[in-house]
Design a protein around this motif. Structure first.
Motif, PDB file in Angstrom:
ATOM      1  N   PHE A  22      14.514  36.504  51.058  1.00 49.00           N
ATOM      2  CA  PHE A  22      13.528  37.140  50.180  1.00 49.00           C
ATOM      3  C   PHE A  22      14.080  38.451  49.636  1.00 49.00           C
ATOM      4  O   PHE A  22      14.098  38.679  48.423  1.00 49.00           O
ATOM      5  N   TYR A  23      14.533  39.339  50.518  1.00 52.71           N
ATOM      6  CA  TYR A  23      15.041  40.639  50.080  1.00 52.71           C
ATOM      7  C   TYR A  23      16.380  40.496  49.344  1.00 52.71           C
ATOM      8  O   TYR A  23      16.678  41.293  48.453  1.00 52.71           O
ATOM      9  N   ASP A  24      17.176  39.476  49.677  1.00 53.39           N
ATOM     10  CA  ASP A  24      18.404  39.193  48.927  1.00 53.39           C
ATOM     11  C   ASP A  24      18.086  38.841  47.475  1.00 53.39           C
ATOM     12  O   ASP A  24      18.874  39.107  46.572  1.00 53.39           O
ATOM     13  N   ALA A  25      16.942  38.235  47.246  1.00 55.64           N
ATOM     14  CA  ALA A  25      16.532  37.864  45.884  1.00 55.64           C
ATOM     15  C   ALA A  25      15.890  39.033  45.146  1.00 55.64           C
ATOM     16  O   ALA A  25      16.156  39.238  43.958  1.00 55.64           O
ATOM     17  N   VAL A  26      15.051  39.815  45.836  1.00 55.98           N
ATOM     18  CA  VAL A  26      14.256  40.851  45.173  1.00 55.98           C
ATOM     19  C   VAL A  26      15.022  42.159  44.968  1.00 55.98           C
ATOM     20  O   VAL A  26      15.031  42.720  43.864  1.00 55.98           O
ATOM     21  N   ILE A 105       8.138  33.503  44.294  1.00 54.31           N
ATOM     22  CA  ILE A 105       7.635  34.524  45.205  1.00 54.31           C
ATOM     23  C   ILE A 105       6.138  34.704  44.957  1.00 54.31           C
ATOM     24  O   ILE A 105       5.682  34.751  43.811  1.00 54.31           O
ATOM     25  N   THR A 106       5.379  34.773  46.027  1.00 56.41           N
ATOM     26  CA  THR A 106       3.930  34.893  45.936  1.00 56.41           C
ATOM     27  C   THR A 106       3.535  36.253  45.370  1.00 56.41           C
ATOM     28  O   THR A 106       3.886  37.288  45.926  1.00 56.41           O
ATOM     29  N   ILE A 107       2.817  36.229  44.284  1.00 58.98           N
ATOM     30  CA  ILE A 107       2.344  37.447  43.630  1.00 58.98           C
ATOM     31  C   ILE A 107       0.961  37.783  44.181  1.00 58.98           C
ATOM     32  O   ILE A 107       0.094  36.912  44.277  1.00 58.98           O
ATOM     33  N   PHE A 123       2.601  45.647  39.240  1.00 59.50           N
ATOM     34  CA  PHE A 123       2.214  44.397  39.880  1.00 59.50           C
ATOM     35  C   PHE A 123       2.724  44.443  41.306  1.00 59.50           C
ATOM     36  O   PHE A 123       3.528  45.300  41.670  1.00 59.50           O
ATOM     37  N   SER A 124       2.241  43.524  42.135  1.00 60.66           N
ATOM     38  CA  SER A 124       2.667  43.512  43.528  1.00 60.66           C
ATOM     39  C   SER A 124       2.842  42.088  44.036  1.00 60.66           C
ATOM     40  O   SER A 124       2.270  41.136  43.500  1.00 60.66           O
ATOM     41  N   CYS A 125       3.659  41.988  45.086  1.00 62.88           N
ATOM     42  CA  CYS A 125       3.885  40.720  45.766  1.00 62.88           C
ATOM     43  C   CYS A 125       3.905  40.994  47.266  1.00 62.88           C
ATOM     44  O   CYS A 125       3.821  42.145  47.693  1.00 62.88           O
ATOM     45  N   ARG A 126       4.024  39.948  48.045  1.00 63.79           N
ATOM     46  CA  ARG A 126       4.108  40.080  49.504  1.00 63.79           C
ATOM     47  C   ARG A 126       5.420  39.468  49.987  1.00 63.79           C
ATOM     48  O   ARG A 126       5.834  38.431  49.484  1.00 63.79           O
ATOM     49  N   PRO A 128       7.722  37.810  53.277  1.00 65.65           N
ATOM     50  CA  PRO A 128       7.331  36.752  54.221  1.00 65.65           C
ATOM     51  C   PRO A 128       6.444  37.216  55.373  1.00 65.65           C
ATOM     52  O   PRO A 128       5.717  36.408  55.952  1.00 65.65           O
ATOM     53  N   ASP A 129       6.483  38.501  55.733  1.00 66.01           N
ATOM     54  CA  ASP A 129       5.612  39.018  56.789  1.00 66.01           C
ATOM     55  C   ASP A 129       4.304  39.578  56.248  1.00 66.01           C
ATOM     56  O   ASP A 129       3.480  40.074  57.005  1.00 66.01           O
ATOM     57  N   GLY A 130       4.117  39.552  54.936  1.00 66.30           N
ATOM     58  CA  GLY A 130       2.889  40.035  54.330  1.00 66.30           C
ATOM     59  C   GLY A 130       2.955  41.470  53.846  1.00 66.30           C
ATOM     60  O   GLY A 130       1.968  41.989  53.332  1.00 66.30           O
ATOM     61  N   ILE A 131       4.102  42.143  53.999  1.00 67.18           N
ATOM     62  CA  ILE A 131       4.239  43.514  53.511  1.00 67.18           C
ATOM     63  C   ILE A 131       4.176  43.496  51.984  1.00 67.18           C
ATOM     64  O   ILE A 131       4.840  42.702  51.329  1.00 67.18           O
ATOM     65  N   VAL A 132       3.358  44.387  51.429  1.00 65.73           N
ATOM     66  CA  VAL A 132       3.162  44.439  49.980  1.00 65.73           C
ATOM     67  C   VAL A 132       4.258  45.291  49.343  1.00 65.73           C
ATOM     68  O   VAL A 132       4.518  46.414  49.766  1.00 65.73           O
TER      69      VAL A 132
END
Length: 147
Positions: A22-26, A105-107, A123-126, A128-132
């Motif tokens: 996730f963080y490798d992508a974002v 990625i879930t927005i 805008f915001s996303c979460r 995998p652990d739910g951190i916004v």
């Protein structure tokens, strides 16, 4: 470097196999680059960004070590509420939004104006652990340092 500026941020994660990709992508979309972690750390991964003055900031992921049953992330419990990243323009907010949608990625909230400060657009996303994670353009903060 601005005295008191953040040096680094370590986020505790439950599953490196989900969070690292996730963080490798974002984070590279914001200019961060993945950096090696040394043998003296427990970090699962680390990314760093450097400004024009060579000031650096890094974000690392630390696997959780809790022995008690893990609770779902709640941004209103004591601890981290959310992370907000500055971006360069409203168009940059929209472009990042499109990129994250393409990455599936879930927005949490789509791009919109908010009344926090004049011109606040975000805008915001979460993770995998739910951190916004929030991506925000604030015109009055571009090109000036406060403090």
């Amino acid at each position: 470097m601005i005295r008191g500026a953040l040096s680094h941020l370590d986020l505790t994660i439950t599953n490196p196999h989900q969070s690292v990709p996730f963080y490798d992508a974002v984070l590279p979309l914001l200019g961060y680059r993945r950096v090696p972690v040394d043998d003296h750390t427990t970090a699962a991964a680390c990314w760093s960004i450097t400004d024009a003055h060579q000031s650096a900031f890094s974000i690392a992921l630390e696997p959780a070590r809790a022995t008690a049953k893990q609770q779902a992330y709640n941004r209103y419990s004591p601890g981290l509420h959310h992370l907000a990243f500055h971006v360069d323009s409203r168009a940059d907010v929209d472009h990042l939004y499109t990129q994250l949608i393409a990455l599936d990625i879930t927005i949490q909230e789509p791009p919109a104006e908010y009344t926090y400060t004049p011109g606040y657009y975000a805008f915001s996303c979460r993770d995998p652990d739910g951190i916004v994670l929030e991506f925000v353009y604030e015109p009055q903060h571009r090109g000036r340092v406060t403090g």
